[in-house]
Write an enzyme that holds these catalytic residues in place. Sequence first.
Site, short mmCIF file in Angstrom:
data_model
loop_
_atom_site.label_atom_id
_atom_site.label_comp_id
_atom_site.label_asym_id
_atom_site.label_seq_id
_atom_site.Cartn_x
_atom_site.Cartn_y
_atom_site.Cartn_z
N LYS A 14 -54.51 7.01 12.84
CA LYS A 14 -54.92 8.16 12.01
C LYS A 14 -53.69 8.92 11.49
O LYS A 14 -53.59 9.19 10.31
CB LYS A 14 -55.80 9.13 12.82
CG LYS A 14 -57.09 8.52 13.33
CD LYS A 14 -57.97 9.55 14.03
CE LYS A 14 -57.42 10.08 15.33
NZ LYS A 14 -57.40 9.12 16.43
N ARG A 89 -64.34 15.53 16.13
CA ARG A 89 -64.35 14.56 17.22
C ARG A 89 -65.65 14.62 18.01
O ARG A 89 -65.83 13.85 18.96
CB ARG A 89 -63.19 14.84 18.17
CG ARG A 89 -61.97 13.93 17.96
CD ARG A 89 -60.89 14.39 18.90
NE ARG A 89 -59.91 13.39 19.21
CZ ARG A 89 -58.74 13.23 18.58
NH1 ARG A 89 -58.42 14.00 17.57
NH2 ARG A 89 -57.90 12.31 18.99
N ARG A 128 -46.04 3.90 22.36
CA ARG A 128 -45.69 5.22 21.84
C ARG A 128 -45.25 6.15 22.96
O ARG A 128 -44.31 6.91 22.81
CB ARG A 128 -46.88 5.83 21.09
CG ARG A 128 -46.54 7.18 20.47
CD ARG A 128 -47.64 7.71 19.59
NE ARG A 128 -48.80 8.12 20.36
CZ ARG A 128 -49.94 8.57 19.83
NH1 ARG A 128 -50.05 8.66 18.53
NH2 ARG A 128 -50.94 8.92 20.58
N ARG A 134 -44.90 11.30 25.12
CA ARG A 134 -46.13 12.10 25.05
C ARG A 134 -46.88 11.99 26.36
O ARG A 134 -47.16 10.89 26.83
CB ARG A 134 -46.99 11.62 23.87
CG ARG A 134 -47.30 12.73 22.91
CD ARG A 134 -48.03 12.21 21.73
NE ARG A 134 -49.47 12.13 21.97
CZ ARG A 134 -50.36 11.99 21.00
NH1 ARG A 134 -49.96 11.92 19.74
NH2 ARG A 134 -51.65 11.92 21.27
N ARG A 145 -59.25 8.70 27.50
CA ARG A 145 -59.40 9.03 26.07
C ARG A 145 -60.30 8.02 25.36
O ARG A 145 -61.07 8.39 24.48
CB ARG A 145 -58.01 9.08 25.41
CG ARG A 145 -57.22 10.30 25.85
CD ARG A 145 -55.74 10.12 25.66
NE ARG A 145 -55.35 10.03 24.27
CZ ARG A 145 -54.17 9.55 23.87
NH1 ARG A 145 -53.30 9.10 24.75
NH2 ARG A 145 -53.88 9.51 22.59
P1 B4P Z 1 -51.13 7.16 15.54
O1 B4P Z 1 -51.32 7.06 14.08
O2 B4P Z 1 -50.07 8.10 16.00
O3 B4P Z 1 -52.45 7.50 16.37
P2 B4P Z 1 -53.57 8.60 16.25
O4 B4P Z 1 -54.81 7.82 15.96
O5 B4P Z 1 -53.17 9.65 15.26
O6 B4P Z 1 -53.52 9.26 17.71
P3 B4P Z 1 -54.36 10.15 18.73
O7 B4P Z 1 -55.84 10.05 18.46
O8 B4P Z 1 -53.89 9.68 20.05
O9 B4P Z 1 -53.85 11.61 18.64
P4 B4P Z 1 -54.33 13.10 18.32
O10 B4P Z 1 -53.06 13.77 18.07
O11 B4P Z 1 -55.34 13.14 17.23
O12 B4P Z 1 -50.83 5.69 16.05
C1 B4P Z 1 -50.54 5.39 17.39
C2 B4P Z 1 -49.40 4.39 17.49
O13 B4P Z 1 -49.73 3.16 16.86
C3 B4P Z 1 -48.13 4.88 16.82
O14 B4P Z 1 -47.06 4.67 17.68
C4 B4P Z 1 -48.01 4.03 15.55
O15 B4P Z 1 -46.67 3.75 15.21
C5 B4P Z 1 -48.74 2.75 15.93
N1 B4P Z 1 -49.43 2.12 14.80
C6 B4P Z 1 -50.17 2.77 13.84
N2 B4P Z 1 -50.67 1.86 12.96
C7 B4P Z 1 -50.27 0.62 13.41
C8 B4P Z 1 -50.47 -0.72 12.95
N3 B4P Z 1 -51.20 -1.00 11.85
N4 B4P Z 1 -49.94 -1.73 13.66
C9 B4P Z 1 -49.19 -1.48 14.77
N5 B4P Z 1 -48.95 -0.24 15.25
C10 B4P Z 1 -49.49 0.80 14.58
O16 B4P Z 1 -55.05 13.67 19.65
C11 B4P Z 1 -54.40 13.94 20.87
C12 B4P Z 1 -55.29 14.75 21.85
O17 B4P Z 1 -55.50 16.11 21.34
C13 B4P Z 1 -56.73 14.24 22.06
O18 B4P Z 1 -56.79 13.26 23.08
C14 B4P Z 1 -57.49 15.56 22.49
O19 B4P Z 1 -57.31 15.86 23.83
C15 B4P Z 1 -56.82 16.64 21.65
N6 B4P Z 1 -57.57 16.87 20.40
C16 B4P Z 1 -57.13 16.58 19.13
N7 B4P Z 1 -58.08 16.88 18.22
C17 B4P Z 1 -59.15 17.40 18.92
C18 B4P Z 1 -60.45 17.84 18.55
N8 B4P Z 1 -60.84 17.84 17.26
N9 B4P Z 1 -61.29 18.27 19.52
C19 B4P Z 1 -60.93 18.28 20.80
N10 B4P Z 1 -59.71 17.84 21.23
C20 B4P Z 1 -58.83 17.40 20.31
#
Ligand code: B4P
Length: 190
Positions: A14, A89, A128, A134, A145
Amino acid sequence: MLNIVIFGAPGSGKGTQSEKLIEKYNLAHISTGDVLRAEMKNGTELGKLAEGYISQGQLVPDDVVIGMLANVLDSKNDVAGVIFDGFPRTIPQGEALEAMLKKRGQDVSIVVSLEVEESELIERLIKRGQQSGRSDDNLETIKSRLDVYKNQTSPLKEHYKTTGKLMTIKGQGDIEDIFGLIVEAVDKVK
Ligand code: B4P
């Protein structure tokens, strides 16, 4: 106004795809994860509260995140649109977003759901965690998660499917190829 919700399990890309979308469409970016991590870093009351949930792989309570999102949204004026990264979410968060946008005479334009196999999600998040330190990117927390995603977040997909807004995209493979598929979908609703 182009309002894109980017949706998917933790580690589905994302954040990665949001960065590219912002650049292409000149959108404001609201990542609830980033906002919560900034609050944690600054040691605010909200940050302290959030830390307890995030370190356990749980969602921060809806009322807290919804209030936070409303404040951030209010600060984004004169923009071509917004990318909502990691919000909603839960079903109540989805309802709150619709109400907030409706108040502004707007709507969600498209929901992009990135689909990635669980084994790859775990691999990405562990990698990551090793690079970024993190606190929630360790195996035990990652498993919580993923459970939370299945039980609390993925039901939202059904909701968006019925509204005709859901666009499911395979989130595995080359980052540029995935981005190309997202752009194709977004251009159709622009
Ligand atoms: P990212 O792109 O960083 O992953 P994400 O989906 O954004 O992460 P996440 O859901 O964990 O985080 P969030 O901050 O929203 O990709 C992950 C890795 O994969 C990276 O290292 C990237 O380089 C690699 N990658 C990406 N694409 C790739 C590909 N095509 N091939 C290979 N590698 C690839 O949430 C964090 C926490 O905050 C949650 O668990 C929750 O506790 C809280 N939170 C956030 N929003 C909330 C909400 N709305 N309600 C309640 N709690 C919330």
